[in-house]
Design a protein around this motif. Structure first.
Motif, PDB file in Angstrom:
ATOM      1  N   SER A  55       1.620   4.749   1.332  1.00 33.15           N
ATOM      2  CA  SER A  55       2.632   4.705   0.277  1.00 33.15           C
ATOM      3  C   SER A  55       3.938   4.074   0.727  1.00 33.15           C
ATOM      4  O   SER A  55       4.643   3.445  -0.070  1.00 33.15           O
ATOM      5  N   ALA A  56       4.306   4.227   1.998  1.00 39.44           N
ATOM      6  CA  ALA A  56       5.635   3.799   2.452  1.00 39.44           C
ATOM      7  C   ALA A  56       5.852   2.299   2.292  1.00 39.44           C
ATOM      8  O   ALA A  56       6.954   1.854   1.987  1.00 39.44           O
ATOM      9  N   GLY A  57       4.796   1.494   2.492  1.00 42.40           N
ATOM     10  CA  GLY A  57       4.951   0.051   2.456  1.00 42.40           C
ATOM     11  C   GLY A  57       4.403  -0.608   1.211  1.00 42.40           C
ATOM     12  O   GLY A  57       4.123  -1.810   1.215  1.00 42.40           O
ATOM     13  N   THR A  58       4.275   0.142   0.123  1.00 37.92           N
ATOM     14  CA  THR A  58       3.683  -0.394  -1.100  1.00 37.92           C
ATOM     15  C   THR A  58       4.521  -1.525  -1.694  1.00 37.92           C
ATOM     16  O   THR A  58       5.750  -1.422  -1.769  1.00 37.92           O
ATOM     17  N   ALA A  59       3.853  -2.579  -2.126  1.00 42.09           N
ATOM     18  CA  ALA A  59       4.536  -3.736  -2.705  1.00 42.09           C
ATOM     19  C   ALA A  59       5.305  -3.345  -3.964  1.00 42.09           C
ATOM     20  O   ALA A  59       4.925  -2.411  -4.685  1.00 42.09           O
ATOM     21  N   ARG A  60       6.371  -4.085  -4.254  1.00 43.15           N
ATOM     22  CA  ARG A  60       7.259  -3.739  -5.362  1.00 43.15           C
ATOM     23  C   ARG A  60       6.545  -3.740  -6.713  1.00 43.15           C
ATOM     24  O   ARG A  60       6.779  -2.861  -7.547  1.00 43.15           O
ATOM     25  N   ASP A  61       5.691  -4.711  -6.984  1.00 40.42           N
ATOM     26  CA  ASP A  61       5.039  -4.748  -8.288  1.00 40.42           C
ATOM     27  C   ASP A  61       4.134  -3.539  -8.502  1.00 40.42           C
ATOM     28  O   ASP A  61       4.036  -3.012  -9.615  1.00 40.42           O
ATOM     29  N   ILE A  62       3.516  -3.076  -7.420  1.00 39.61           N
ATOM     30  CA  ILE A  62       2.674  -1.881  -7.524  1.00 39.61           C
ATOM     31  C   ILE A  62       3.545  -0.644  -7.712  1.00 39.61           C
ATOM     32  O   ILE A  62       3.211   0.258  -8.483  1.00 39.61           O
ATOM     33  N   ARG A  63       4.679  -0.583  -7.016  1.00 43.44           N
ATOM     34  CA  ARG A  63       5.614   0.534  -7.204  1.00 43.44           C
ATOM     35  C   ARG A  63       6.041   0.632  -8.668  1.00 43.44           C
ATOM     36  O   ARG A  63       6.063   1.722  -9.248  1.00 43.44           O
ATOM     37  N   ASP A  64       6.417  -0.499  -9.244  1.00 43.82           N
ATOM     38  CA  ASP A  64       6.850  -0.496 -10.639  1.00 43.82           C
ATOM     39  C   ASP A  64       5.761   0.031 -11.555  1.00 43.82           C
ATOM     40  O   ASP A  64       6.018   0.831 -12.468  1.00 43.82           O
ATOM     41  N   GLU A  65       4.526  -0.411 -11.301  1.00 44.77           N
ATOM     42  CA  GLU A  65       3.406   0.032 -12.131  1.00 44.77           C
ATOM     43  C   GLU A  65       3.173   1.530 -11.986  1.00 44.77           C
ATOM     44  O   GLU A  65       2.981   2.247 -12.974  1.00 44.77           O
TER      45      GLU A  65
END
Length: 332
Positions: free
Chosen positions: A271-281
């Motif tokens: 979870s710590a390094g999740t890409a921004r687009d995935i975080r937004d989703e």
């Protein structure tokens, strides 16, 4: 510059130590978004960092806390303006930059998430890294064709923060959840969160065979070690095991058989390094169709910054339950 209180971690010639200090905003890690912090939370990673029992921080000193939520005070990035409600989880907090255990935090705009409609700041931190991890696991599993029709999802470490939120999130998404926990006195509570069945970890006898009768459509494993090895032979064809923890050890003994006979997939959840687009989703889903229904019940206590050391010790001793919310201006 503004003076404020922070739970700061040092490791120098005087040794490893952490506690409340007064500092000013000019000493914070660089970033475009200065936030007045409202809430943070306590995760296992925070307890390791705050006690020095895990090698989490890569530079010192730093303020602890891998989760943060609050209001923007100032920003050099036009995407954020004063008064905006924002949150951030992981993304180097309390690892390479100052974290959320402070009255102020300066964030990297790339990882600062506008608070989505449907969530309050408090709710976002009850979810925090724990709920984000559970939701990321679900997203990864569904991206790999996990469906409720494959059968129940086993959730190990179900009494912990990730486990409780996973029960709530997966059941809301339409999955039958079977909770695995060594704390049988919590079973009624886990059922109230949405678990259909509860399994006592101490009475869970794995056969040790390379393959066994399929029992689960998939699993979210918070434990690793022997738990992971035992779950893999029990997954139906083309089911997924999402792995997000190692409380049971970093090594597991298994065979290739579940993978080449049943097509089982083992999915890592970082979870710590999740890409921004995935975080937004994920945050969009957590504020809408995946929003946990029992957040205030999962948040078992609110604490002040001064109470962090005691909470860390209880968590590392296996005595924590649910989610602990850090209210940075909470009176002791």
């Amino acid at each position: 510059m503004t003076r404020f209180r922070a739970f700061r971690i040092h490791n120098d010639e005087s040794g490893y130590r952490a506690g409340i200090e007064t500092m000013d905003t000019g000493a914070l890690s660089p970033g475009e978004v200065l936030v007045k912090v409202a809430y943070s939370s306590v995760n296992y990673k925070d307890a390791l960092a705050g006690t020095g029992k895990g090698r989490i921080l890569r530079t010192y000193p730093l303020n602890g806390g891998i989760d943060v939520a609050g209001h923007v005070v100032a920003s050099t990035d036009p995407a954020f303006k004063e008064g905006d409600a924002v949150l951030c989880t992981g993304s180097g907090l309390s690892e390479t930059r100052d974290g959320g255990y402070a009255q102020y935090a300066r964030l990297d705009a790339r990882w600062t998430i506008p608070l989505p409609a449907g969530l309050s700041l408090r709710e976002s931190m009850i979810i925090g890294t724990a709920g984000f991890t559970a939701a990321l696991a679900l997203l990864r599993m569904q991206d790999n064709r996990q469906t409720p029709a494959l059968g129940p999802i086993a959730v190990s470490g179900a009494s912990g923060g990730v486990g409780q939120l996973a029960i709530d999130i997966f059941s809301r998404a339409g999955y039958e959840v079977h909770a695995i926990s060594g704390k049988a006195d919590h079973f009624d509570f886990l059922r109230s969160l949405g678990a259909t069945d509860c399994i006592d970890r101490h009475q869970l006898a794995f056969s040790g065979k390379p393959m066994d009768s399929a029992r689960f459509g998939g699993a979210l494993d918070n434990v690793g070690g022997g738990m992971l090895a035992g779950l893999l032979p029990l997954i139906v064809p083309y089911g997924n095991v999402a792995l997000c923890g190692n409380a049971g050890g970093i090594v597991f003994d298994s065979t290739v058989m579940p993978f080449i006979i049943r097509g089982t997939s083992l999915l890592g959840v970082a979870s710590a390094g999740t890409a921004r687009d995935i975080r937004d989703e994920i945050w969009r889903r957590l504020a809408s169709d995946w929003k946990p229904r029992h957040l205030e019940r999962i948040a078992t206590r609110d604490i002040a910054l001064e109470e962090l050391p005691q909470v860390f010790e209880r968590m590392l001793a296996g005595e924590s339950f649910g989610r602990t919310l850090v209210h940075v201006d909470h009176p002791v």
